[in-house]
Write a protein that holds these residues in place. Structure first.
Motif, PDB file in Angstrom:
ATOM      1  N   LEU A 129       0.787  -1.103   0.005  1.00 22.36           N
ATOM      2  CA  LEU A 129      -0.008   0.051   0.155  1.00 22.36           C
ATOM      3  C   LEU A 129       0.995   1.251  -0.077  1.00 22.36           C
ATOM      4  N   GLU A 159     -12.706  -2.428   0.079  1.00 26.09           N
ATOM      5  CA  GLU A 159     -11.531  -1.421   0.558  1.00 26.09           C
ATOM      6  C   GLU A 159     -10.343  -1.323  -0.256  1.00 26.09           C
ATOM      7  N   TRP A 160      -9.761  -0.158  -0.591  1.00 28.59           N
ATOM      8  CA  TRP A 160      -8.690  -0.086  -1.473  1.00 28.59           C
ATOM      9  C   TRP A 160      -7.426  -0.847  -0.710  1.00 28.59           C
ATOM     10  N   ALA A 161      -7.204  -1.016   0.598  1.00 25.60           N
ATOM     11  CA  ALA A 161      -6.322  -1.623   1.216  1.00 25.60           C
ATOM     12  C   ALA A 161      -6.250  -2.930   1.042  1.00 25.60           C
ATOM     13  N   THR A 162      -7.569  -3.734   0.851  1.00 25.27           N
ATOM     14  CA  THR A 162      -7.508  -4.974   0.262  1.00 25.27           C
ATOM     15  C   THR A 162      -7.398  -5.112  -1.129  1.00 25.27           C
ATOM     16  N   SER A 177      -6.918   1.820   7.257  1.00 27.52           N
ATOM     17  CA  SER A 177      -6.989   1.868   5.844  1.00 27.52           C
ATOM     18  C   SER A 177      -5.364   1.818   4.825  1.00 27.52           C
TER      19      SER A 177
END
Lengths: 314, 305, 561
Positions: A37, C441-444, A275
């Motif tokens: 990320l 979710e973006w993080a996943t 997040s």
């Protein structure tokens, strides 16, 4: 009493250790990967490997856990993967905004909730009671994020009285800080006021029906002395308890409200940490949340034990 | 969500004042008839809840439009005769989506509260009845769970399970387990020391028999109240989760998601953000009124007041 | 003018080596009266003098007797009235900029977030920059050349480069930056971009020489991509120093980064503004409200659905231009239904790109079938697939899926992914593909679904780099780190490898034309549209220019208050 407190303290530490284990493994169960990320579109295998080593994410999990705990015990929360800042200072910078938000919401809740509850109980089954309790119910049923949207719509977008979102430090600009605080505090505080007024009403009713109040009235004490001198004083304990408990949960409610108002508090930090799968940051923030909650609970329990000795021997 | 703990604190007060929950079934029926007649608020609650249930069931019949049908020529339209609640960002009818949304919300309430009840109540009974080590073991775990603000715990569970409406139900269910455990435990502790339980025990009844035959029925009322009120919390929680985009995937019409989608268009079309929120508030109000009514009904102390 | 120090100071000022303010402070420190000093410098506002104590300290007060007010000199320096006004305004001039994202950190050699890059470009410029026309122009290097094979690159630094902390930035300092970037231990995201660089050396104070092991066409482009030059002795990840027009003075997390004018910036009389409040306002709505309240002067983007109204109202300047971001549908080319190219083509024939663009951006962009807008030098015209449901059904029939099927479609959680997915869902339903949208979710989504190719069909977006090699190689070369669609094609591999070692511009253009033809024909990705860059700035803002990559350059910007 002392033995009871010690016992409760040990229990509290136990709960916190459980929380630390739970959160440590929970965040690692969440799919996602802090390093990938972090790198985003600039991902490359060599850099990824380098960073995994740098953050010690290749060590066995139990080792990582003990290392984390070892450091925490020494007061070192470590570094955030995503921001590279010291977690202690990250959290530190967020505490004031969240405290101001919680305190503001609590202030609104107490100033509205307690008087409304007292009046409702004293004038039980009258129009006053119905009106107060009707509004309390509405306050309880309105989702606070929706309330926040409505407040934004009315006071920011249409009337332009308050900024839509953001935060100003009270040390830089006290008036600006207040303007930024009002809407989020209202959004959080109204539901709380509803909850407190209902609680106050029900405990007041309880107390007002007690024998000693009847005795007081029979003795010919004035209504004012009866209600405010005796009843209110006795009704306060459970009410304060609720307030104490709510304070912990205010932090939870603050998560959504802070995110919505782009308000840089602990709740927003937690969302940021989750997040980004910033493991050390999530762990530390949750631990802080949990500690605050456990502490409040502990104080509530101890105060109960103090006022009601039976509980000590439970 | 802070409100969730209100009645928890209430049960603490009950514990202190030693509230009693004994009555016979006959009394119960009689009381109920007079109760609904006298208690208008509870009746309103009952009517709201019934309406929401009917709308949810009949949504395919009564919805004026297909909730998924887009109309790009009529985006974020204001309320009109054709679209009483206006349209959303891709021109779908908001009223129809709100009606279909009722199905999701009720289903969430039903299943998540079901999960919490089925797991929480037996745990509470066990803890309250057994006392000692078993009690403190169970309750410490519950304490740990309850230490997380509920929305945070739900977010974490959903992050692990992956966002979907079904997982949201599970997450909310898990979050509310401790509340049901505590709800069941407190009165059980009181009940299990009573003479009739002592007597049953002395007569050689097994533990489970004593608990389910004698203790459980006597805490039923408080659990029913809890269930009704929890329904509203579960609906609120799901709305919050889908507001954060963690629940149902598009194009499922959930109230929380609709609110979130409408957020960006508030200035031009406030209706997109107003009506789904109103639906949440009214439904939650209904369950709360009903729950309050049931509490008054079951709790003799409140009647006296 | 008497006193050798004062003389030197004045000379330096005239040559533009030091700023007006530095000169004024220095002159006063040397005992000259304020009025005279200002007359010398060409301005007459005493308020001008209260800033920057550092500069006063830089020049030691010398002989008090040297305090001379030499009127002859003054007359030699006629005042420019405009200039005077500017200077007065400039000192109070504050630019309030509202951007969407707050960077997690400002690690000079790891500006991984685009938001960090933006601040980096202003505070810590690199050797070259990506200019407003997407060309590569001089930044802290004023000139460069390479040998014919493209193996030796020589850069000449500008004169008078000074870091924000006052330290001069010479070739050695720059070389130290690259040594760190190229060190695998540094964990810098830039390391892999410099694989071809064998050595970097300072030839003299202002000359740097890179030696490459093989020709690397995108080398200049690489240098322009978040390749910040900082003071290695003062390496900081929160308030780093560089030699840009503005220095980062503080970071109020969750709220703003504050930048102030760098007085020793290399261009005379720039930047105009004294201060920049770089504010983080995630919601476009909030930025719009703040624009109206004049709390911010420039907004990063305006809400698409209000664009028409806003442009009509004309309360502030809006002028959409083509950007570098792209949004597309991606197929898994090695597994599942879409491993068969006919299925990918069926989708291309089934979707309605116009409707998608309308739903996603309210039309604020242009539909496209390649990642380059017509304005780009790399644009090549290739006919797009017509919307033709019968042809789509035929292709499905041929591929053996004539009866249709259902499928999960994971999508990330940012807007407008659900709007796009919902239109695609409806379009594909018409040819019998039943999509179940799973928003994640973006993080996943990014590490676990996209990069792991754990999808058959998805919606994604990315921002292109200016050099096609940087866009295509990692994503379509069979060994590429971003080849999430698991697409393998020998011809394409060969073209991509050739593209990065070919120096001749025309030859490269031919290579990448062919690359794009293959991609449109084979459809590992189905490009949908190119969103517009739609910044908004107040009418009173002068000298602001939108950048196709959203970069914000503020040195020329003036704000009337």
């Amino acid at each position: 009493m002392l033995r009871y407190i010690i016992r409760r303290l040990i229990q509290a530490v136990g709960v916190l250790i459980l929380v630390s284990i739970l959160v440590f493994f929970l965040v690692r169960l969440i799919p996602g990967d802090p390093i990938r990320l972090l790198l985003g579109e600039d991902l490359s295998p060599t850099v990824e490997q380098q960073l995994i080593q740098k953050w010690g994410l290749d060590a066995p999990l139990y080792e990582q856990y003990f290392l984390w705990m070892f450091n925490i015990v020494q007061g070192d929360f470590g570094q955030s993967i995503r921001t590279q800042e010291q977690i202690a200072s990250l959290i530190g910078s967020r505490i004031l905004p969240t405290m101001m938000l919680s305190a503001g919401a609590m202030l609104i809740a107490v100033c509205v909730g307690i008087p409304a509850g007292v009046v409702a109980a004293y004038k039980a089954k009258t129009g006053w009671d119905h009106i107060a309790m009707f509004f309390a119910l509405i306050g309880l049923c309105v989702p606070h994020f929706w309330l926040a949207l409505l407040l934004m719509l009315a006071f920011s977008l249409n009337l332009g009285w308050f900024p839509v979102s953001g935060y100003t430090s009270p040390f830089v600009d006290p008036v600006g800080a207040l303007r930024h605080l009002i809407l989020p505090c209202l959004a959080l505080g109204i539901g709380l006021a509803a909850s407190i007024s209902r609680m106050t009403r029900s405990t007041m009713l309880d107390v007002l029906s007690q024998d000693y109040i009847r005795t007081a009235r029979a003795k010919g004490l004035s209504e004012r002395v009866t209600v405010f001198g005796h009843a209110l004083k006795n009704a306060m304990l459970p009410t304060i308890t609720v307030i104490g408990l709510q304070l912990g949960f205010l932090l939870g409610g603050a998560v959504v409200i802070e995110e919505l108002f782009s308000y840089p508090g602990i709740g927003q930090l937690l969302i940021f940490a989750i997040s980004n799968r910033d493991y050390p940051l999530v762990q530390s923030v949750v631990l802080v949340f949990a500690s605050v909650f456990v502490m409040i609970n502990l104080l509530v329990d101890i105060s109960y034990a103090y006022f009601d000795p039976r509980i000590r021997y439970e | 969500m802070a409100q969730t703990r209100e009645s928890e604190a209430l049960s603490k007060t009950h514990q202190m004042t030693g509230a009693e929950f004994e009555y016979t079934w006959n009394e119960w029926f009689r009381r109920q008839i007079t109760f609904w007649r006298n208690n208008k608020m509870a009746l309103v609650g009952l009517i709201i809840v019934t309406t929401v249930v009917v709308v949810a069931i009949l949504a395919p019949v009564i919805a004026p439009h297909d909730p998924f049908e887009r109309n790009m020529a009529n985006r974020i339209a204001s309320p009109s005769m054709e679209h009483p609640f206006g349209t959303d960002s891709i021109g779908r009818d908001t009223l129809s989506r709100v009606m279909y949304g009722a199905r999701i919300s009720l289903m969430v309430g039903f299943i998540s509260v079901g999960i919490a009840t089925i797991i929480g109540v037996p745990l509470g009974l066990l803890a309250g009845y057994s006392g000692g080590r078993v009690d403190s073991f169970i309750m410490r775990i519950m304490d740990t769970l309850i230490t997380f603000p509920d929305i945070v715990l739900a977010i974490a569970i959903l992050a692990i399970l992956g966002p979907s409406i079904f997982n949201a139900m599970i997450a909310i269910g898990i979050v509310y387990i401790p509340i049901f455990a505590r709800t069941a435990r407190a009165p059980t502790m009181g009940e299990s020391n009573r003479e009739y339980v002592e007597a049953a025990r002395a007569l050689g009844s097994s533990v489970s028999r004593v608990v389910f035959r004698h203790v459980a029925p006597n805490i039923l009322s408080i659990v029913i109240v809890r269930i009704t009120v929890s329904f509203s919390y579960a609906i609120l929680a799901e709305a919050a989760l889908s507001f954060l985009g963690l629940s149902a995937s598009p194009p499922t019409p959930t109230w929380g998601r609709m609110l979130n989608e409408g957020r960006g268009f508030m200035e031009l079309a406030p209706s997109v953000a107003i009506f789904p929120g109103l639906a949440i508030a009214i439904t939650v109000l209904g369950f709360n009124l009903l729950g309050d009514g049931l509490r008054d009904l079951f709790d003799p102390r409140q009647r006296k007041a | 003018m008497s006193g050798p120090k004062l003389q030197r100071l004045f000379e330096r000022y005239q040559q533009g080596k030091i700023s007006r303010r530095t000169f004024l402070n220095g002159a006063m420190a040397l005992g000259m009266t304020a009025t005279t000093a200002m007359l010398l410098a060409g301005c007459d506002d005493p308020d001008d003098l209260d800033a920057d104590d550092d500069d006063i300290a830089a020049v030691e007060p010398d002989d008090e007797d040297d305090a001379v007010d030499d009127d002859d000199e003054v007359e030699d320096e006629p005042d420019d009235p405009d200039d005077v006004d500017d200077e007065v305004d400039d000192d109070a001039m504050v630019i309030n900029l509202g951007v969407a994202e707050e960077p997690p950190d400002l690690d000079p050699h790891n500006l991984t977030a685009a938001a960090a890059g933006l601040i980096g470009f202003v505070a810590m410029p690199g050797l070259v920059w990506l200019d407003f026309d997407l060309g590569l122009s001089p930044m802290i290097a004023e000139d460069w050349e390479s040998d014919d094979e493209g193996l030796v690159w020589t850069f000449t630094l500008r004169e008078n480069l000074v870091f924000h902390n006052g330290k001069p930035c010479d070739a050695n300092e720059v070389v130290r930056n690259f040594e760190n970037i190229m060190d695998p231990e540094s964990g810098s995201m830039l390391t892999p971009d410099f694989e071809q660089v064998e050595s970097v050396e300072a030839i003299d104070d202002r000359t740097i020489e890179f030696r490459l092991s093989e020709p690397f066409a995108p080398f200049l482009a690489v240098l322009s991509h978040r390749c910040a030059i900082t003071d290695m002795d003062d390496y900081d990840t929160t308030t780093p120093v560089g030699c840009g027009p503005f220095k980062i003075v503080s970071w109020d997390r969750g709220s703003q980064v504050t930048l102030e004018r760098h007085d020793e910036y290399w261009e005379d009389d720039l930047p105009h503004a004294a201060r920049v409040n770089w504010r983080f306002l995630p919601d476009a709505d909030v930025r719009l409200t703040s624009m109206r309240a004049e709390e911010i002067d420039i907004t990063y983007s305006v809400p698409d659905h209000m664009l028409e109204d806003l442009m009509e109202a004309g309360d502030f300047e809006i002028n959409p231009i083509s950007g570098l971001t792209h949004q597309y549908l991606a197929f898994n080319c090695s597994e599942g239904h879409f491993a068969d190219v006919r299925m990918r083509k069926a989708v291309a024939h089934a979707i309605d790109k116009e409707a998608i663009l309308e739903a996603a951006l309210w039309g604020n962009g242009q539909i496209s079938n390649i990642p380059h807008p017509p304005e780009s030098p790399w644009y090549v015209e290739i006919p797009d697939y017509e919307r033709d449901l019968d042809r789509a059904r035929e292709l499905m029939e041929e591929a053996g899926y004539g009866d249709g099927f259902s499928l999960d479609m994971p999508i990330p959680d940012w807007t407008p992914s659900s709007e796009v997915a919902e239109i695609v869902q409806a379009d594909l339903a018409e040819i019998g593909i039943d999509l179940r949208i799973v928003q994640t979710e973006w993080a996943t989504y990014w590490p676990d679904i996209y990069l792991q190719s754990d999808f058959e069909f998805t919606f994604m977006g990315y921002s292109a780099r200016v050099d096609p090699d940087q866009t295509f190689y990692p994503r379509y070369h069979s060994e590429g780190v971003h080849n999430a669609t698991v697409y393998e094609n020998e011809e394409l591999d060969e073209l991509l490898e050739r593209g990065r070692v070919t120096i001749d511009e025309d030859e490269r253009k031919e290579i990448y034309d062919r690359v794009q033809e293959i991609l449109v024909d084979e459809l590992p990705w189905l490009w949908l549209y190119i969103p517009n860059v739609t910044m908004g700035w107040a009418n009173y803002v002068e000298g602001f220019q939108q950048h196709p990559a959203y970069h914000v350059y503020l040195k020329d910007v003036r704000v009337e208050s």
